[in-house]
Scaffold this active site. Structure first.
Site, PDB file in Angstrom:
ATOM      1  N   LYS A  73      54.843 -45.456  -6.610  1.00  0.00           N
ATOM      2  CA  LYS A  73      54.371 -46.290  -7.713  1.00  0.00           C
ATOM      3  C   LYS A  73      55.304 -46.228  -8.912  1.00  0.00           C
ATOM      4  CE  LYS A  73      49.474 -45.621  -6.469  1.00  0.00           C
ATOM      5  NZ  LYS A  73      48.947 -46.978  -6.390  1.00  0.00           N
ATOM      6  N   CYS A 107      47.054 -50.584 -10.852  1.00  0.00           N
ATOM      7  CA  CYS A 107      46.698 -49.261 -10.324  1.00  0.00           C
ATOM      8  C   CYS A 107      45.732 -48.623 -11.301  1.00  0.00           C
ATOM      9  CB  CYS A 107      47.927 -48.366 -10.149  1.00  0.00           C
ATOM     10  SG  CYS A 107      47.474 -46.680  -9.651  1.00  0.00           S
ATOM     11  N   MET A 322      41.165 -45.523  -4.797  1.00  0.00           N
ATOM     12  CA  MET A 322      41.929 -46.227  -5.798  1.00  0.00           C
ATOM     13  C   MET A 322      41.019 -46.498  -6.989  1.00  0.00           C
ATOM     14  SD  MET A 322      42.239 -47.227  -2.464  1.00  0.00           S
ATOM     15  CE  MET A 322      41.831 -48.939  -2.130  1.00  0.00           C
TER      16      MET A 322
END
Length: 404
Positions: A73, A107, A322
């Protein structure tokens, strides 16, 4: 041996941060090489090389990535020019095995680190940072066009990172950061569609050629998510990563479900497009409460949770949950009749703000959502959850000078 000159490495200021149950490489926009300060191929090539992708070995040995969706990420932050906001937050999910950066979603876990990095990186006006107390950082999530408010603890003018807040899926305790995802459902400005329930239904029959037809709740909240019942696809909802990630046929089935769900949600026109959109939508399966042993060995009791949820990210079962999918879970749980709500017992849940505790492979998580119905349409004003964040390393990342 002939000496051949190759371009030297360049170094780019960066910070490696854990946010929630993810970690990533954070950059200030102003610190990127000029060619990478605008969206495009140069930026993508830089981020791929930083993370160590594409890697046919699937290990990201030659980069900062950790070879999982949670650790591949990148984040770019800039001082916000948008009224009422402190910082613009752009998230790039880097593919592990392909030369591809997915900019289609947020995210939620790394959102927990954005406020802290914005404060320490000088992106929040000094007069907004208390000497001691909580700094309210107003974040514009640029991928999806949404506002996130992070409540960052400050001690002696500095971000407080250590503490006793424990988050399942994270080994050590840290300081609690409360996140508010404002108006998290899709309103047509972000990616894909223009409604929280893009088909207009709380539950659809999702036809997946070659796999079957399943009851599904298709929701745009936090991140576009396809919820199905665990029992309908042969699972209990208590599975850990190994039960699914070692099963190539199961992963292929989930990807097929995800692709057809994406078409039904209007996110893509053809299933073939799913391969270039790995980050969104997510696919998750739900079940009523059941006791199980989490990946750490901790016992999760059915009496302590409202439902079970397992979710896949970037083609693999996620080790925890998540953050954006947690927003979708909290939102769907608050709306009577969705599969998530039914797995949690159905009906209108009593808590205010509405909250749900769900079991995931690493343990449990509480998420709250405030849902209201007006003229037959559901809307959600905000979803709330607590995470933590910690800087792991700061300095420069190095990449070969001819990377971009």
């Amino acid at each position: 041996m002939t000496h051949v000159q190759h371009p030297p490495q360049i170094r780019v200021p960066a910070t490696y941060i854990r946010g929630g149950t993810s970690k990533g490489v954070f950059f200030r926009l102003q610190d990127l090489p000029p060619a990478c300060q605008v969206p495009g191929e140069a930026r993508d090539r830089l981020l791929l090389r930083v993370i160590g992708s594409p890697d046919p070995y699937g290990k990201q040995i030659d980069g900062m990535g950790g070879a999982t969706s949670s650790t591949s990420k990148t984040v770019i932050l800039a001082k916000s020019s948008r009224a009422g906001h402190d910082v613009d937050y752009l998230f790039g999910q880097v593919s592990i095995d392909r030369a591809f950066v997915d900019w289609s979603g947020n995210c939620g876990n790394l959102s927990a680190a954005v406020g802290s990095f914005a404060v320490s990186g000088g992106l929040v006006d000094a007069e907004r940072v208390p000497q001691n107390g909580i700094c309210t950082v107003r974040i514009w999530q640029a991928n999806i066009g949404k506002t996130i408010v992070a409540h960052v603890p400050i001690t002696n003018g500095e971000v407080q990172e250590t503490g006793d807040f424990e988050l399942d899926g994270v080994t050590f305790p840290a300081a609690e950061v409360q996140l508010e995802f404002l108006d998290p459902a899709d309103d047509g400005e972000g990616e894909g569609g223009g409604a929280m329930f893009p088909t207009g239904n709380l539950v659809d029959d999702l036809e997946v050629p070659g796999v079957g037809t399943f009851k599904a709740t298709l929701i745009n909240a936090g991140i576009p998510t396809i919820f199905v019942n665990a029992a309908d696809i042969g699972y209990t909802g208590t599975e850990l990563q190994d039960a699914i990630n070692g099963d190539a046929a199961a992963l292929a089935r989930f990807e097929t479900i995800r692709a057809w769900g994406a078409v039904k949600m209007g996110l893509i026109a053809d299933v073939a497009e799913a391969a270039t959109r790995q980050h969104t939508p997510k696919v998750a399966f739900v079940a009523p409460p059941q006791s199980y042993t989490a990946s750490s060995g901790k016992a999760v009791q059915a009496s302590n949770i409202d439902l079970l949820v397992r979710a896949l990210s970037m083609g693999k079962l996620h080790h925890a949950m998540m953050g954006t999918a947690a927003v979708a879970i909290g939102t769907a749980a608050a709306i009577p009749g969705t599969l998530v709500n039914l797995a949690a017992g159905g009906g209108e849940r009593e808590a205010v703000p509405e909250s749900v505790v769900f079991g995931h492979p690493s343990g449990t998580l509480r998420v709250g959502a405030q849902a209201v119905q007006k003229d037959g349409q559901w809307s959600v004003t905000k979803a709330i959850m607590s995470r933590s964040a910690r800087v792991l390393m700061e300095g420069w990342v190095r990449v070969p000078g001819d990377t971009f």
